[in-house]
Design an enzyme around this catalytic site. Structure first.
Site, PDB file in Angstrom:
ATOM      1  CD  GLU A   1      18.163  84.827  40.287  1.00  0.00           C
ATOM      2  OE1 GLU A   1      17.676  84.727  41.426  1.00  0.00           O
ATOM      3  OE2 GLU A   1      18.094  83.929  39.427  1.00  0.00           O
TER       4      GLU A   1
ATOM      5  CB  VAL B   1       1.501  92.887  41.804  1.00  0.00           C
ATOM      6  CG1 VAL B   1       0.699  93.331  40.589  1.00  0.00           C
ATOM      7  CG2 VAL B   1       2.240  94.075  42.414  1.00  0.00           C
ATOM      8  N   GLY B   2      -1.476  91.351  41.912  1.00  0.00           N
ATOM      9  CA  GLY B   2      -2.342  90.331  41.298  1.00  0.00           C
ATOM     10  C   GLY B   2      -2.563  89.182  42.246  1.00  0.00           C
ATOM     11  CE  LYS B   3      -5.711  84.415  39.203  1.00  0.00           C
ATOM     12  NZ  LYS B   3      -5.783  83.365  38.184  1.00  0.00           N
ATOM     13  CE1 TYR B   4       2.739  85.579  41.025  1.00  0.00           C
ATOM     14  CE2 TYR B   4       4.490  85.333  42.635  1.00  0.00           C
ATOM     15  CZ  TYR B   4       3.960  85.049  41.396  1.00  0.00           C
ATOM     16  OH  TYR B   4       4.648  84.233  40.546  1.00  0.00           O
TER      17      TYR B   4
ATOM     18  CG  ASP C   1      10.750  86.726  45.215  1.00  0.00           C
ATOM     19  OD1 ASP C   1      11.100  87.856  44.816  1.00  0.00           O
ATOM     20  OD2 ASP C   1      10.783  85.702  44.497  1.00  0.00           O
TER      21      ASP C   1
ATOM     22  CG  ASP D   1       7.375  83.246  45.631  1.00  0.00           C
ATOM     23  OD1 ASP D   1       8.148  84.144  46.016  1.00  0.00           O
ATOM     24  OD2 ASP D   1       7.657  82.464  44.706  1.00  0.00           O
TER      25      ASP D   1
ATOM     26  CG  HIS E   1      19.857  80.445  43.177  1.00  0.00           C
ATOM     27  ND1 HIS E   1      19.259  79.196  43.207  1.00  0.00           N
ATOM     28  CD2 HIS E   1      19.049  81.232  42.422  1.00  0.00           C
ATOM     29  CE1 HIS E   1      18.146  79.232  42.479  1.00  0.00           C
ATOM     30  NE2 HIS E   1      17.995  80.457  42.002  1.00  0.00           N
ATOM     31  N   PRO E   2      19.980  78.522  46.277  1.00  0.00           N
ATOM     32  CG  PRO E   2      17.760  77.979  46.753  1.00  0.00           C
ATOM     33  CD  PRO E   2      18.661  79.143  46.484  1.00  0.00           C
TER      34      PRO E   2
END
Ligand code: 5GW
Ligand code: MN
Length: 298
Positions: free
Chosen positions: A247, A67-70, A155, A157, A177-178
């Site tokens: 999350e 959505v948007g710039k993503y 996600d 990104d 989670h890293p």
């Protein structure tokens, strides 16, 4: 049950014998106390896994929001997924975007397809977090429950760098989670206010899961998104927003509904962490470095 061809294939494969007294890894936890495997490099035979799933004919739904710039992240996500993600299996991408005409035309392998679903451009970014669970829940009800067997929600990104195979499939799947996999439960950034539906007391907790990927059978992920959506709405009605939005709710859900499979941070790395530590033998999928101020315009 295995087809005769599959039996033959395994027989010919002549794989290394599993040894009851020789653990494949002694530097990491490979099974949870509730007996769910934790998937690390070295703990499974990729060729064996591939031959087990080869003729299974399952479809894996894969949802991604752009959505948007993503939208700028979508090409790399899809192109690298076509190289490394569940190769040889049926994958149905569901791209949720406010700009359907801007979705890049990425060449897809046989058995793979993409559906583009228009969603509004939300006014507040927190709205995306709230809506993601709701939209996934609704899309499962409308069509994914007919169109797929398993689902991963990801996600955008992100990029794939090496194999993400069917060793990741399970009834309910979370990823470590890293940034938090070495920490103790009191250090996890769970929601700590009892007023929130995502509340987890200090003395509870297994792992800190990252919301950039979760998955499982379509039925289990439907239950997960339904409950998280419900809890997000309950909080919103009290003017509450959990510390890490969805999350926090995902972590609540996976604490009280134990995942049947846990993926190591190999499956969800963060490029901002830089080089790989000793325990991470391979980077399979990672968050790209982004300029938050540049991509977040709402
Ligand atoms: C997210 C946060 C602030 C402002 C905008 C967004 C945003 C997220 C957006 O404008 N458009 C969008 O598609 N997203 C979706 O939500 C993407 O799939 C994105 O990968 C996901 C989670 O947001 P991220 O990646 O910014 O969150 P972090 O915690 O991974 O940085
Ligand atoms: Mn992200």
């Amino acid at each position: 049950p295995a087809t005769p061809q599959e039996v033959l294939q395994l027989r010919r494969a002549n794989y290394e014998q599993p040894r009851a007294l020789i653990p494949p890894r002694n530097d990491v936890l490979t099974v949870t106390p509730w007996l769910a495997p934790i998937v690390w490099e070295g703990t499974f035979d990729p060729d064996m896994i591939d031959s087990m799933y080869k003729s299974s004919n399952i479809t894996i739904a894969t949802t991604v929001f752009a959505v948007g710039k993503y939208i700028q992240f979508l090409r790399d996500f899809l192109e690298t997924a076509e190289k490394y993600y569940l190769s040889g299996l049926r994958v149905h991408y569901y791209v949720f975007t406010d700009q359907p005409q801007e979705v890049p035309r990425v060449e897809l392998a046989v058995g793979r397809n993409i559906s583009i679903i228009q969603v509004p451009k939300y006014s507040r970014w927190q709205e995306i977090s709230l809506r993601r669970m709701e939209i996934i829940q609704r899309t499962i009800e409308e069509r994914i429950h007919i169109e797929a067997d398993y689902i991963f929600c990801m996600d955008v990104d992100m990029k794939f760098h090496s194999r993400w195979g069917p060793e990741t499939l399970g009834t309910l799947v979370g990823v470590l989670h890293p940034w938090y996999y070495e920490f103790t439960r009191d250090q996890f950034t769970y929601e700590r206010r009892p007023e929130s539906a995502a509340y987890i007391p200090m003395e509870e907790g297994d792992f800190y899961y990252m919301a950039a990927v979760f998955g499982g059978s379509v039925k289990e992920v439907h239950a997960l998104t339904k409950k998280c959506h419900e809890h997000l709405e309950v909080d919103k009605s009290k003017d509450l927003e959990a510390i890490w939005q969805e999350e926090s709710h995902l972590n609540w859900y996976l604490l009280y509904n134990k995942p049947t499979k846990v993926l190591s941070p190999e499956y969800l790395w963060d490029d901002q962490k830089g080089g790989l530590p000793k325990d991470i033998k391979v980077k399979r999928f990672s968050a790209v470095i982004k300029n938050k101020w540049e991509v977040r315009d709402n």
